[in-house]
Design a protein around this motif. Structure first.
Motif: not given
Lengths: 174, 443
Positions: B218, B227, B250, B252, B254, B261, B263, B280
């Motif tokens: 993280r 993450t 990939r 995540e 936040r 959140v 991706e 994104s």
């Protein structure tokens, strides 16, 4: 953070430079290390004598040069550098240090990267000459090349390295 | 003639002392850089100074004095002026004292390092090792500032500051690589499960090995938390907020202000706006993330005995290409004439297929590849070439261990390879990846 701690950062910043400088005078790796170590120690012990308008790296080089020449004399090896030779060496290092925004370590890093990107034949030729300290005639014999070809290859390698370093550092006169 | 490129282009004319000086300078530069040597001179000097702190001249040297040096604008120096400032050499007894001080300090440091890092390597898989550092990089640990050096261990809680024109590369034991750019501040967070980093300024690129599902890596900044389970990404702090670019895999992201959140997939980037949706965008290339995929050399452990029972220090060697000379030591901490070195890491071939591994050595050599002994000539003998043939796969990194010992006279160890499409060459740094064995000492 005391004076010694800050000096340690200074040592780190100038270590590559001093190693290169002393390597130009002494060709024995272990002796180069000894000379650099003692020059750093002398530098710290005499730091109060450094004038405010004096370049620290140039001052450090002077200490190292005297250390190197004394070490060579002790070993009955060549121990003379003419004033003109010293001035020529100094010119190179001063020129490097005066380029704004690019430190010595950046140049060393760029040179390492560029060296790794050299064509194999040039890279191996450079290593035999600059690292192993082999004479160009011996390299020619080992590689089965003419002396002229080896000299040309070294010259070309320096040109390629120069261009590459200039590109990486964004220098105008590359 | 004000730069390195023209210097490298400069021609020489025999007999000209000034030109001879320039040639010496360029030769010295090339020797020191291409020699793949890692100088310990600065470290040893500092060890000596720390060990003998009561010299009268030193007492007068304070932080302000040194800051004046570090802050001074660089000015051209006159060599004649420098020459006038020559220092008298210390007396013989003085010199002897300093040398003894350096050795004593080295001995103490080695003992301390063994104790500290033996404990760490056994216990904390989230410590990182420095595999490349350039410029001014400082770590803050336990209220103390230390310069960061090659092979140093960076532990939880440490805050690392990378200076202008500087960079740092960290390697974790699972192969995760972090490249911190110039003007960056990053901390390995003291608490939490898994690898936890905090980016306080600047930019970092990460090549993350697969992480445990319940202990992901993280990375947090002021406004975002990223993450990662295993990917290649870049994270930058800009005036407008955090930017995340993913080259592969990939992650995540936040937003910390409202826990929104998003991706980010491979080939995409995301700028964390202060409000509104997180979207994104496709990005063509994450160029600098590729840096983590380039090798940095092998992890070398240096021993004072042939049986490899007396480890003295460790370092990252850019390649295995050494000619230390006759009865010479690779490092002042190692006794000349009789010593041993063990290099460990991974080897990534450029092509798949049959490779010839060539070794020039004096004296003993032993090489294991993927745990299999492929070369062994463990004896005192003249310099000689030894070869082995192996099949290698360009798609993977092969575990490699090279053991070498020296017993008097010449000291040579060189590792070359050759394959179809790969001319005979020294196995290059870019194809070698260091691995620090558990229990190896540091520094």
């Amino acid at each position: 953070m005391n004076g010694l701690d800050v000096y340690e950062i200074l040592v780190r910043e100038h270590q590559d430079m001093l190693l290169a400088y002393v390597s130009g005078i002494v060709d024995d790796h272990a002796l180069v290390e000894d000379v650099c170590q003692e020059a750093f120690i002398d530098g710290f012990r005499n730091l109060t004598a450094l004038r405010r308008d004096e370049s620290f790296p140039a001052w450090l080089r002077t200490i190292a040069r005297h250390r190197a020449l004394a070490a060579l004399r002790q070993r009955n090896r060549e121990a003379v550098l003419s004033p003109a030779t010293i001035a020529g060496m100094e010119e190179v290092f001063t020129a490097i240090e005066q380029t704004p925004g690019v430190g010595f370590s950046d140049r060393v890093a760029a040179l390492r990267t560029c060296f790794d990107q050299l064509p194999d034949a040039m890279r191996d030729c450079c290593r035999l000459h600059y690292f192993d300290g082999q004479r160009t005639a011996d390299i020619a014999e080992r590689l089965g090349q003419s002396l002229a070809a080896v000299l040309k290859r070294l010259q070309r390698a320096r040109e390629v390295l120069g261009d590459c370093i200039g590109r990486r550092l964004g220098l105008e006169d590359a | 003639m004000s730069d390195l490129p023209p210097l490298l282009l400069s021609s020489t004319s025999p007999g000209d002392d000034h030109t001879e000086g320039r040639r010496r300078a360029v030769d010295g530069l090339l020797r020191s850089v291409l020699g793949a040597r890692h100088s310990q001179a600065g470290q040893r000097a500092m060890a000596a100074l720390h060990n003998a702190p009561s010299q009268p001249a030193q007492d007068r040297v304070g932080t302000a004095q040194i800051r004046a040096v570090t802050g001074r604008a660089r000015s051209p120096s006159s060599s004649t002026a420098s020459h006038r400032r020559a220092r008298p050499a210390p007396s013989r007894s003085h010199r002897t004292t300093m040398r003894q001080g350096a050795w004593a300090a080295a001995t103490v440091a080695a003992v301390v390092i063994v104790l500290v890092f033996a404990g760490r390597s056994a216990g904390d898989r989230d410590d990182a090792q420095v595999v490349a550092v350039s410029g001014t990089v400082i770590t803050s640990r336990a209220g103390r500032l230390d310069p960061v050096r090659d092979a140093m261990i960076i532990s939880r809680g440490e805050l690392v500051t990378i200076g202008v024109n500087s960079s740092l590369r960290l390697l974790w034991r699972d192969g995760t690589m972090l490249v911190c750019g110039a003007d960056t501040r990053v901390q390995i967070e003291p608490d939490g499960v898994g690898k936890r980093l905090r980016l306080l300024a600047g930019r970092l690129d990460a090549d993350v090995a697969p992480q445990p599902f319940d202990a992901p890596l993280r990375i947090t900044s002021d406004d975002a938390a990223v993450t990662v389970l295993g990917t290649r990404l870049s994270l930058s702090l800009r005036d407008t907020g955090t930017s995340v670019a993913v080259a592969r895999g990939r992650v995540e992201v936040r937003r910390l202000s409202d826990s929104v959140v998003a991706e980010v997939a491979g080939g995409q980037q995301l700028a964390v706006a202060t409000s509104g949706p997180l979207r994104s965008e496709t990005t063509p290339v994450v160029a600098s993330a590729n840096a983590a995929a380039v090798g940095t050399g092998l992890f070398g452990q240096y021993f004072n005995d042939i049986e490899m029972t007396q480890p003295v220090f460790s370092r990252i060697d850019r390649d295995v290409y050494f000619n230390f000379g006759r009865d010479s030591s690779p490092d002042p901490r190692i006794e000349p004439s009789t010593f041993a070195i063990r290099w460990t890491g991974q080897l990534q071939p450029k092509v798949s297929g049959r490779h010839v591994i060539l070794c020039q050595v004096d004296d003993g050599i032993r090489i294991r590849l993927d745990g299999r002994l492929i070369m062994e000539d463990w004896r005192v003998y003249e310099p000689r070439w030894i070869r082995a043939e192996v099949d290698l796969d360009a798609g993977r990194r092969h575990a490699v261990e090279v053991e070498y010992y020296q017993d008097k006279e010449r000291t040579v160890i060189q590792l070359w390879w050759q394959a179809k499409g790969v001319p005979q060459e020294i196995i290059p740094t870019s194809q070698l990846f260091p691995i620090r064995p558990a229990g190896a000492i540091d520094g």
